[in-house]
Design a protein around this motif. Structure first.
Motif, short mmCIF file in Angstrom:
data_model
loop_
_atom_site.label_atom_id
_atom_site.label_comp_id
_atom_site.label_asym_id
_atom_site.label_seq_id
_atom_site.Cartn_x
_atom_site.Cartn_y
_atom_site.Cartn_z
N GLU A 1 2.23 -6.35 -18.23
CA GLU A 1 2.30 -7.80 -18.28
C GLU A 1 3.73 -8.21 -18.62
O GLU A 1 4.38 -7.58 -19.46
CB GLU A 1 1.38 -8.35 -19.37
N GLY A 2 4.22 -9.26 -17.98
CA GLY A 2 5.56 -9.75 -18.27
C GLY A 2 6.02 -10.71 -17.22
O GLY A 2 5.34 -10.95 -16.21
N ASP A 3 7.19 -11.26 -17.45
CA ASP A 3 7.76 -12.25 -16.53
C ASP A 3 8.57 -11.54 -15.46
O ASP A 3 9.79 -11.60 -15.43
CB ASP A 3 8.63 -13.23 -17.31
N PHE A 4 7.86 -10.84 -14.58
CA PHE A 4 8.51 -10.19 -13.45
C PHE A 4 7.53 -10.19 -12.28
O PHE A 4 6.42 -10.72 -12.38
CB PHE A 4 8.99 -8.78 -13.81
N ARG A 5 7.93 -9.63 -11.17
CA ARG A 5 7.17 -9.75 -9.93
C ARG A 5 5.73 -9.26 -10.06
O ARG A 5 5.49 -8.14 -10.52
CB ARG A 5 7.88 -9.01 -8.81
N SER A 6 4.79 -10.09 -9.62
CA SER A 6 3.38 -9.78 -9.79
C SER A 6 2.95 -8.55 -8.98
O SER A 6 2.02 -7.84 -9.38
CB SER A 6 2.53 -10.99 -9.39
N ASP A 7 3.63 -8.28 -7.84
CA ASP A 7 3.23 -7.14 -7.02
C ASP A 7 3.63 -5.80 -7.63
O ASP A 7 3.25 -4.75 -7.11
CB ASP A 7 3.83 -7.26 -5.61
N ARG A 8 4.33 -5.84 -8.75
CA ARG A 8 4.76 -4.61 -9.41
C ARG A 8 3.98 -4.33 -10.70
O ARG A 8 4.20 -3.29 -11.32
CB ARG A 8 6.26 -4.67 -9.72
N LYS A 9 3.09 -5.21 -11.09
CA LYS A 9 2.45 -5.09 -12.40
C LYS A 9 1.37 -4.01 -12.43
O LYS A 9 1.26 -3.27 -13.40
CB LYS A 9 1.90 -6.45 -12.83
N ASP A 10 0.54 -3.95 -11.40
CA ASP A 10 -0.48 -2.92 -11.30
C ASP A 10 0.24 -1.67 -10.79
O ASP A 10 0.56 -1.55 -9.61
CB ASP A 10 -1.57 -3.36 -10.33
N ARG B 1 0.83 -1.21 0.00
CA ARG B 1 0.00 0.00 0.00
C ARG B 1 0.86 1.26 0.00
O ARG B 1 0.56 2.24 -0.69
CB ARG B 1 -0.92 -0.02 1.22
N ASP B 2 1.96 1.25 0.79
CA ASP B 2 2.88 2.38 0.81
C ASP B 2 3.47 2.62 -0.58
O ASP B 2 3.56 3.77 -1.04
CB ASP B 2 4.02 2.13 1.80
N HIS B 3 3.89 1.55 -1.22
CA HIS B 3 4.52 1.67 -2.54
C HIS B 3 3.53 2.21 -3.56
O HIS B 3 3.85 3.12 -4.34
CB HIS B 3 5.08 0.32 -2.98
N ILE B 4 2.33 1.64 -3.60
CA ILE B 4 1.31 2.10 -4.54
C ILE B 4 0.98 3.56 -4.31
O ILE B 4 0.87 4.36 -5.26
CB ILE B 4 0.03 1.23 -4.41
N GLY C 1 21.42 -8.81 0.27
CA GLY C 1 20.49 -9.31 1.27
C GLY C 1 19.26 -8.42 1.44
O GLY C 1 18.72 -7.87 0.47
N ALA C 2 18.82 -8.28 2.70
CA ALA C 2 17.60 -7.54 2.99
C ALA C 2 17.72 -6.07 2.60
O ALA C 2 16.74 -5.45 2.18
CB ALA C 2 17.27 -7.66 4.48
N LEU C 3 18.93 -5.50 2.72
CA LEU C 3 19.13 -4.11 2.33
C LEU C 3 18.95 -3.94 0.82
O LEU C 3 18.34 -2.98 0.35
CB LEU C 3 20.50 -3.61 2.77
N TRP C 4 19.50 -4.89 0.06
CA TRP C 4 19.31 -4.85 -1.38
C TRP C 4 17.84 -4.99 -1.74
O TRP C 4 17.32 -4.26 -2.58
CB TRP C 4 20.12 -5.94 -2.08
N ASP C 5 17.14 -5.93 -1.11
CA ASP C 5 15.73 -6.16 -1.43
C ASP C 5 14.90 -4.90 -1.19
O ASP C 5 14.08 -4.51 -2.02
CB ASP C 5 15.17 -7.31 -0.58
N ALA C 6 15.13 -4.25 -0.04
CA ALA C 6 14.39 -3.03 0.27
C ALA C 6 14.77 -1.90 -0.68
O ALA C 6 13.91 -1.11 -1.11
CB ALA C 6 14.65 -2.60 1.72
N GLY C 7 16.05 -1.81 -1.03
CA GLY C 7 16.50 -0.80 -1.97
C GLY C 7 15.93 -1.01 -3.36
O GLY C 7 15.57 -0.06 -4.05
N CYS C 8 15.85 -2.27 -3.76
CA CYS C 8 15.27 -2.61 -5.07
C CYS C 8 13.80 -2.23 -5.11
O CYS C 8 13.32 -1.65 -6.09
CB CYS C 8 15.46 -4.10 -5.34
N ASP C 9 13.07 -2.54 -4.05
CA ASP C 9 11.65 -2.17 -3.99
C ASP C 9 11.48 -0.66 -4.10
O ASP C 9 10.62 -0.16 -4.83
CB ASP C 9 11.03 -2.66 -2.68
N ALA C 10 12.30 0.07 -3.34
CA ALA C 10 12.20 1.54 -3.36
C ALA C 10 12.58 2.08 -4.73
O ALA C 10 11.95 3.02 -5.24
CB ALA C 10 13.10 2.13 -2.28
N ALA C 11 13.60 1.51 -5.35
CA ALA C 11 14.05 1.99 -6.65
C ALA C 11 12.99 1.75 -7.73
O ALA C 11 12.80 2.58 -8.63
CB ALA C 11 15.36 1.31 -7.05
#
Length: 448
Positions: free
Chosen positions: A416-425, A257-260, A382-392
């Protein structure tokens, strides 16, 4: 897979589908027609750097000199807060450093940046260092970033005389994350405004703001800074922070929800022109449009910061070559490689092993915003990369959408594509309408 179907909506309510390939930068309508005329250019492949494929240093164009990591402020999201400190430098190190630098450089650099911590904490070292460098390299561009709290008329005159461009770190209404606002102190405010009036008319000063979870609106930052610095303000930096430690993690988004919500807000502000003073708003959109016009291949993309390139060099005054200006020679990267990657006396032996190129990350090759993000921070794991990737992703997708709307007149809403479903909308849907949809014309953007 690097091909995507992008669902777009026009202002009249009709929809269409675009095809996009992030590896070739091909953007076409469903019938195969190019969205804009393409004049393919020739690109040199970027060097892929990793712990098993070392990066090298060669002819230096940008030299970043770390004076040390001491600072008189304690920003909650500072990338340097928990970096182990190397031996401190002092004015006595300047002469030997300059001798080693002169021997190492084949030709003068184009740009020299002076970094802290807070670089003006090191005034007694900075002053003779910069004066000697200016004498040796009269044409080089000087740059410094400061929190402004240590400025005074003497330093302002010196910065002006030596030809510095200055970035003042200030997050506008989100400054509380940094500490006491120097603009609230009459004496410090006077010094900051004195420097602003000296340098801003020459295009040599910007106000550099960072976004984080408690300071997410570029429109609010822009309005706050315009009120204090006038309509001529240029806002540098302007991206969402990379989380380097627990403080950074606390300042990034936690939920979908924060990201959207952030994506929707950022896109609205771009469409309404409420972030027009942010240089990133223009550079990101222009760069993506150029990638389409020139058919820029992903193979030409290095890392976002450029410190994996052989012509970008970061050093301390002991001559140690380091990964970047935000680390020290005493620090170890998350991949267990030392950030001390060599010595300026032997640049040929420098081996950069702390970086991981985007092509070796799990999500990057199949990410629709690869051409804008360029792999985020090159040494996080690790977790820092994951959070940074989400933010980026959430930081770059509004620019991606704005660039496509600029080129097509239609707003991207779903990928649509072969990537994370939470980023498609992209922006989230409310009663079938994208949350970012607003009935205004898009911001006019000049594309070079």
């Amino acid at each position: 897979m690097s091909r995507f179907n992008i669902h777009v909506l026009r202002d009249d309510g009709t929809s269409a589908i675009l095809h996009y390939d992030n590896q070739t930068s091909a953007l076409t309508w469903a019938d195969g027609a190019a969205v804009i005329p393409v004049e393919a250019a020739v690109f040199k492949g970027a060097t892929v750097v990793s712990s098993t494929q070392s990066g090298r240093k060669g002819t230096v164009k940008t030299l970043k000199i770390s004076l040390g990591l001491l600072c008189n402020y304690e920003c909650s999201y500072c990338s340097q807060r928990f970096v182990p400190r190397a031996d401190q430098t002092n004015p006595g190190d300047v002469a030997s450093f300059l001798d080693a630098l002169t021997d190492a450089l084949i030709e003068p650099p184009e740009r020299i940046e002076f970094w802290g911590g807070e670089p003006l904490v090191y005034w007694k070292t900075l002053k003779p260092l910069a004066e000697c460098l200016r004498e040796r390299y009269p044409q080089v561009r000087f740059n410094i970033i400061t929190n402004g709290s240590l400025l005074d008329v003497e330093k302002n005159d010196w910065l002006d005389r030596l030809g510095f461009s200055v970035g003042l770190s200030h997050d506008g209404p989100g400054y509380h994350a940094r500490g006491a606002d120097p603009l609230d102190d009459p004496e410090k405010r006077a010094a900051i405004m004195d420097l602003w009036h000296r340098l801003q008319p020459q295009g040599r000063m910007s106000i550099n703001a960072m976004l984080h979870a408690d300071n997410r609106s570029r429109a609010h930052i822009q309005a706050w800074l315009q009120e204090r610095f006038g309509d001529g303000v240029v806002v540098g930096e302007g991206s969402f922070i990379d989380p380097y430690d627990d403080g950074g993690m606390a300042s990034t988004f936690k939920t979908p929800r924060d990201h959207i919500g952030f994506r929707s807000l950022a896109f609205k502000e771009l469409r309404l022109g409420m972030a027009s003073k942010f240089s990133i708003a223009h550079s990101k959109i222009q760069d993506f449009v150029r990638s389409i016009k020139s058919a820029r291949p992903a193979s030409a993309l290095g890392q976002k910061c450029g410190m994996d390139r052989p012509d970008n060099l970061a050093v301390d005054l002991h001559g140690n070559v380091i990964t970047c200006q935000n680390v020290s020679a005493a620090a170890i990267a998350p991949n267990d490689q030392p950030h001390n990657i060599g010595h300026i006396s032997n640049l040929q032996a420098v081996k950069l092993k702390t970086s991981t190129h985007w092509s070796e990350r799990g999500d990057c090759p199949s990410c629709p915003v690869l051409q804008l993000c360029k792999g985020s921070c090159m040494f996080l794991e690790g977790a820092l990369w994951d959070a940074g990737c989400d933010a980026a992703y959430s930081d770059n997708i509004p620019f991606f959408a704005a660039a496509i709307e600029f080129m097509t007149g239609a707003m991207p809403v779903y990928i649509e594509g072969d990537f994370r479903s939470d980023r498609k909308d992209i922006f989230g849907m409310v009663d079938g309408v994208p949350s970012a949809k607003v009935a205004h014309k898009i911001i006019p953007i000049a594309v070079a």
